[in-house]
Design an enzyme around this catalytic site. Structure first.
Site, PDB file in Angstrom:
ATOM      1  N   HIS A  99      61.848   4.291  42.458  1.00 55.75           N
ATOM      2  CA  HIS A  99      60.984   4.919  43.459  1.00 55.75           C
ATOM      3  C   HIS A  99      60.678   6.368  43.088  1.00 55.75           C
ATOM      4  CE1 HIS A  99      64.234   7.428  45.037  1.00 55.75           C
ATOM      5  NE2 HIS A  99      65.021   6.365  44.950  1.00 55.75           N
ATOM      6  N   GLU A 115      70.020   0.422  46.857  1.00 64.27           N
ATOM      7  CA  GLU A 115      70.846   1.363  46.106  1.00 64.27           C
ATOM      8  C   GLU A 115      72.322   1.179  46.430  1.00 64.27           C
ATOM      9  OE1 GLU A 115      71.619   2.904  43.587  1.00 64.27           O
ATOM     10  OE2 GLU A 115      70.490   4.795  43.567  1.00 64.27           O
TER      11      GLU A 115
END
Length: 200
Positions: free
Chosen positions: A13, A84
């Site tokens: 990202h 994550e």
């Protein structure tokens, strides 16, 4: 019968506020900064002409925004295994802050209190790889820095702790694939390619 070897386009990202400060960002659902949005849009020319059989995205806002701004949201679906690392009690802390009380701390070896252990992260990465390995063609994965590094290490059969050597920049593209002459051999075809940002 011919087959098309699997290629995983791993996209981290774009920039967030905590990317800039170096804070551990696991489950905190931050969006992109204005610069992170620019980075994500700059991915579109790189990805638009690739025929993806699937586009998988972490449920985190920053990954979903990156996918959308890169122009692949219409093809995308959420894959929870791309989230994550869960940093537990270390969420929001910088490595320098953590080492004030744990001088020898290494997340790749020690994990985080009340978060995911390295063994748990490796199991998650291996589970995703097992699922993806049944596919062919190009698959886009919008994920995160440390989970992406973990995925790369496990893709080529290294222990999870080797992920420490696979740093990923925001809005970078990497390709996990196979050696054409040896299709059972997994390789890292590209690592950390950064989009070209237009200066206005």
């Amino acid at each position: 019968m011919s087959t098309t070897l699997l290629q995983l386009y791993l996209v981290r990202h774009g920039e967030t506020a905590w990317t800039l400060t170096g804070q551990h960002t696991g489950l905190t659902d931050l969006g992109l900064t204005a610069h992170g949005e620019v980075q994500a849009r700059a991915l579109a020319p790189r990805l638009r002409n690739i025929a993806f059989s699937d586009v998988l995205v972490s449920p985190a806002l920053r990954a979903r925004q990156t996918c959308a701004l890169a122009g692949l949201d219409a093809l995308s679906r959420i894959e929870t295994d791309l989230v994550e690392w869960d940093y537990g009690d270390d969420e929001g802390l910088r490595s320098a802050d953590i080492r004030k009380t744990r001088p020898d701390w290494n997340v790749w070896r020690d994990g985080c209190p009340n978060g995911e252990t390295p063994d748990e992260l490796a199991i998650r990465a291996d589970r995703l790889i097992g699922h993806l390995s049944k596919r062919e063609g190009n698959v886009a994965l919008f994920s995160h820095g440390q989970f992406g590094a973990a995925l790369a290490a496990r893709w080529i059969g290294l222990p999870l702790i080797a992920g420490a050597h696979f740093a990923l920049h925001p809005a970078s593209v990497s390709i996990l694939g196979h050696e054409p002459a040896h299709p059972h051999r997994r390789v890292i075809e590209l690592w950390n390619e950064m989009p070209t940002l237009e200066i206005s």
